[in-house]
Structures are given as C-alpha cells and as structure tokens.
Design a protein around this motif. Structure first.
Motif, PDB file in Angstrom:
ATOM      1  N   GLU A 188      -8.147  12.099  -1.425  1.00 37.59           N
ATOM      2  CA  GLU A 188      -8.243  10.740  -0.897  1.00 37.59           C
ATOM      3  C   GLU A 188      -6.922   9.996  -1.076  1.00 37.59           C
ATOM      4  O   GLU A 188      -6.305  10.058  -2.140  1.00 37.59           O
ATOM      5  CB  GLU A 188      -9.366   9.991  -1.614  1.00 37.59           C
ATOM      6  N   TYR A 189      -6.485   9.319  -0.019  1.00 36.86           N
ATOM      7  CA  TYR A 189      -5.297   8.472  -0.052  1.00 36.86           C
ATOM      8  C   TYR A 189      -5.735   7.028   0.167  1.00 36.86           C
ATOM      9  O   TYR A 189      -6.496   6.754   1.090  1.00 36.86           O
ATOM     10  CB  TYR A 189      -4.303   8.864   1.038  1.00 36.86           C
ATOM     11  N   GLY A 190      -5.257   6.104  -0.655  1.00 28.91           N
ATOM     12  CA  GLY A 190      -5.651   4.707  -0.533  1.00 28.91           C
ATOM     13  C   GLY A 190      -4.457   3.778  -0.428  1.00 28.91           C
ATOM     14  O   GLY A 190      -3.396   4.034  -1.010  1.00 28.91           O
ATOM     15  N   LYS A 215      -1.511  -3.344  -6.734  1.00 34.72           N
ATOM     16  CA  LYS A 215      -1.494  -4.636  -6.047  1.00 34.72           C
ATOM     17  C   LYS A 215      -1.284  -4.386  -4.562  1.00 34.72           C
ATOM     18  O   LYS A 215      -1.089  -3.241  -4.132  1.00 34.72           O
ATOM     19  CB  LYS A 215      -0.390  -5.522  -6.610  1.00 34.72           C
ATOM     20  N   GLU A 216      -1.306  -5.451  -3.782  1.00 34.33           N
ATOM     21  CA  GLU A 216      -1.142  -5.365  -2.336  1.00 34.33           C
ATOM     22  C   GLU A 216       0.113  -4.566  -1.971  1.00 34.33           C
ATOM     23  O   GLU A 216       1.196  -4.803  -2.502  1.00 34.33           O
ATOM     24  CB  GLU A 216      -1.042  -6.769  -1.741  1.00 34.33           C
ATOM     25  N   GLY A 217      -0.051  -3.576  -1.080  1.00 34.19           N
ATOM     26  CA  GLY A 217       1.061  -2.745  -0.646  1.00 34.19           C
ATOM     27  C   GLY A 217       1.195  -1.441  -1.398  1.00 34.19           C
ATOM     28  O   GLY A 217       1.900  -0.531  -0.951  1.00 34.19           O
ATOM     29  N   ASP A 218       0.530  -1.292  -2.543  1.00 35.55           N
ATOM     30  CA  ASP A 218       0.609  -0.043  -3.305  1.00 35.55           C
ATOM     31  C   ASP A 218      -0.224   1.055  -2.645  1.00 35.55           C
ATOM     32  O   ASP A 218      -1.239   0.787  -1.999  1.00 35.55           O
ATOM     33  CB  ASP A 218       0.119  -0.252  -4.737  1.00 35.55           C
ATOM     34  N   VAL A 219       0.218   2.288  -2.836  1.00 32.75           N
ATOM     35  CA  VAL A 219      -0.488   3.471  -2.315  1.00 32.75           C
ATOM     36  C   VAL A 219      -0.869   4.360  -3.490  1.00 32.75           C
ATOM     37  O   VAL A 219      -0.086   4.529  -4.427  1.00 32.75           O
ATOM     38  CB  VAL A 219       0.403   4.259  -1.331  1.00 32.75           C
ATOM     39  N   PHE A 220      -2.083   4.890  -3.488  1.00 39.69           N
ATOM     40  CA  PHE A 220      -2.516   5.815  -4.536  1.00 39.69           C
ATOM     41  C   PHE A 220      -3.207   7.009  -3.884  1.00 39.69           C
ATOM     42  O   PHE A 220      -3.652   6.945  -2.749  1.00 39.69           O
ATOM     43  CB  PHE A 220      -3.463   5.131  -5.527  1.00 39.69           C
ATOM     44  N   TRP A 221      -3.266   8.120  -4.611  1.00 39.25           N
ATOM     45  CA  TRP A 221      -3.984   9.283  -4.071  1.00 39.25           C
ATOM     46  C   TRP A 221      -4.741   9.979  -5.184  1.00 39.25           C
ATOM     47  O   TRP A 221      -4.322   9.967  -6.337  1.00 39.25           O
ATOM     48  CB  TRP A 221      -3.040  10.242  -3.353  1.00 39.25           C
TER      49      TRP A 221
END
Length: 315
Positions: A188-190, A215-221
């Motif tokens: 999953e990519y968020g 926070k806004e603009g961050d990407v996590f996987w």
C-alpha cells in the motif's frame, strides 16, 4: 510499482498472532499505548497480556483436541503449503492462470487519453476513453462516528483491472485511528492530503518497523504482510489517498476491533498462546465495540485502570 500478483509466492510471510517474548506476537510491533487505544483497555493490561506466554512457539494444551485445519496445514512441507495457498486463492476468486494480461500501463494511459494505435482499415484509430471516476462522488464503503473510507477495485472501475492497482481514500476524525491490520494481497502507498498524524508499521516478526509523524504532502508505504495503522492527531482530521498493488478486493485482516481476526478465532487455543484463560482473553477482545475506524481513548470512555475488575486478575 510492481503489482503484487507479479511477485512469486515465496514472498509469503508467516507471523504469530499469539505469543510472548519468544516468539513475539505480531501485535508487539505497535506502541503499547496504540494497542491500548485499539483494544480499549489500559496500557498496563496490554503489556501484561503480551508478556505472559514464555513456552516458545509450541505450547501445551491442558485438554486434548482433535487436530484443527490450521494444524494440519502447518504439518505440510513448505512447498506443499504454497501450492495449497495458491489453490485457495484461485478457488476464492483469485487470478485466472489461463487469462492473458492484455493491458499494460501504456495501454491504460492510451485509454484514458482517448487514443490507440490504428488498426487495419482504421486510419486514425479514434477511441473513446472510459468514463472518469471521482472518489468524492462515491458513498463511503465504511462510515462511523470516527471517520470513513472508500476503496475502488476492478469490480468498481474496469480500467483498474488492466493496470493492476486499487485506489482508496480515508478520512479520520481528530484523535481516531484506522485499526491495526495486515494487507494479505497488496503493498500500500499513501499520500497525506490534509491534516497530520502518525503511521505505525511493524515487521511480521513482531518488532517495530516505523513509528513516524506525517503531515500534508508526505508519502508512506506499507509492504504486504506488514501490520500497520494510521492515527490522526488530536488537532484535526487526517485525510489520505493512495494505491494498492492489486486490482482485486484487498480484504484487510484487522487485528483489533469488533471484526478482528483475533475475535473471530477466540477459543482455548488462542488463549493458551497468550498464556491466559479463555475468560481473560474474551474480556480483552470484547472491550472494543467499534470496528475498522476506532475512537480516541477519550471518545471511547477508556478507563486507565482497566475493565470489568474480575477479568483483570482471572488468569
């Protein structure tokens, strides 16, 4: 992004639900306070139940039981287990081995842009793209007082089937969390669209992989089979959008809440794996009345001293 269907079955990750110090439960990859909120019990209650079992991966049952389906599965050789899992996936609506993959990312792009290569007798090759799909126009698949979520797969939007991805959108109210869970079919990519919060990820072996503020603009996987949860900050709602590397329905396996796999299993075997009584485990698993999106301790009426007094000391 590689679709999970393209990865060989040898990437299958096993983990322990029950356990103590050795082996560690998959739950120990989360912060104790996060688990306390997820189960709606005290932090001390969580720490105690995750530290009692010390017999190792094979525990003694006081009463004899006929072999379960799971124990028979675990007795199989590794290659036989993988073949069995592949057969189960196919029998439950998984991918068809005989179906050719006719689309690619380039073909999906061509479709969305309304173009294709000319065919015989068709000089310009004009082609209409499929209708667009706006997630905000859809009704949530799940909603309660603490947030909502939408998931789109190949059954909802056909082009996703050809690209091999799924799409989701989640909105968590202030202080709430997406219950700890595992994705059995996809990575999953968020992308954080608004607000702030925390993403916690554990390894399948029960250790912590990440506990980071976003926070806004961050990407996590989150890799497939890794347990994780998202928590909104108390200052406001957290909204995130993302992709899963499978166009099939993801069917996340929740580890806490009313619809958790632990609550579905229950029974003396699971209780013994934690080193507690049936009554003790049932009290822990039923303390949380919500599912999927869980409230903050304050909203849930969480009591730091525990729950149902007698259950706390009944081992």
């Amino acid at each position: 992004m590689d679709a999970s269907e393209d990865l060989p079955m040898r990437n299958f990750q096993s983990f322990f639900l029950g356990g103590g110090p050795k082996p560690a439960s998959i739950l120990t990859g989360f912060d104790p306070q996060t688990l306390a909120t997820a189960f709606n019990v005290s932090k001390g209650e969580v720490e105690e139940i995750l530290s009692r079992e010390r017999e190792g991966p094979i525990v003694h049952m006081s009463d004899s039981h006929r072999p379960s389906v799971w124990s028979k599965f675990m007795d199989l050789e590794e290659q036989d287990r993988l073949k069995h899992l592949q057969r189960v996936v196919r029998e439950n609506g998984g991918e068809d081995e005989d179906e050719p993959i006719k689309w690619s990312w380039r073909k999906l792009l061509d479709s969305v842009l309304g173009r294709r290569r000319p065919e015989s007798g068709d000089e310009w090759g004009l082609h209409h793209a499929p209708d667009s799909c706006n997630l905000y126009d859809r009704s949530p698949d799940f909603r309660n007082d603490y947030g909502w979520s939408i998931a789109l797969d190949e059954s909802d939007y056909k082009p996703l089937r050809h690209s091999g991805i799924g799409i989701y959108l989640v909105n968590l109210s202030a202080g709430s969390m997406m219950a700890p869970h595992v994705n059995p079919t996809a990575t999953e990519y968020g992308i954080v669209l608004s607000g702030s919060g925390t993403v916690q990820i554990g390894y399948p072996n029960g250790s912590s992989a990440m506990n980071a503020k976003v926070k806004e603009g961050d990407v996590f996987w989150i890799p497939r089979y890794f347990p994780f949860c998202q928590i909104s900050s108390k200052s406001g709602p957290l909204e995130f959008f993302g992709f899963t590397t499978s166009a099939r329905r993801n069917r996340p396996q929740f580890l806490a809440g009313r619809n958790s796999v632990l609550r579905a299993m229950g029974g003396p075997e699971l209780a013994t794996s934690f080193g507690v009584s049936d009554k003790r485990l049932e009290g822990l698993l039923r303390a949380q009345r919500e599912s999927v999106i869980l409230p903050s301790p304050e909203a849930a009426g969480h009591l730091e001293k525990g729950f149902d007094g007698d259950l706390i000391t009944d081992f």
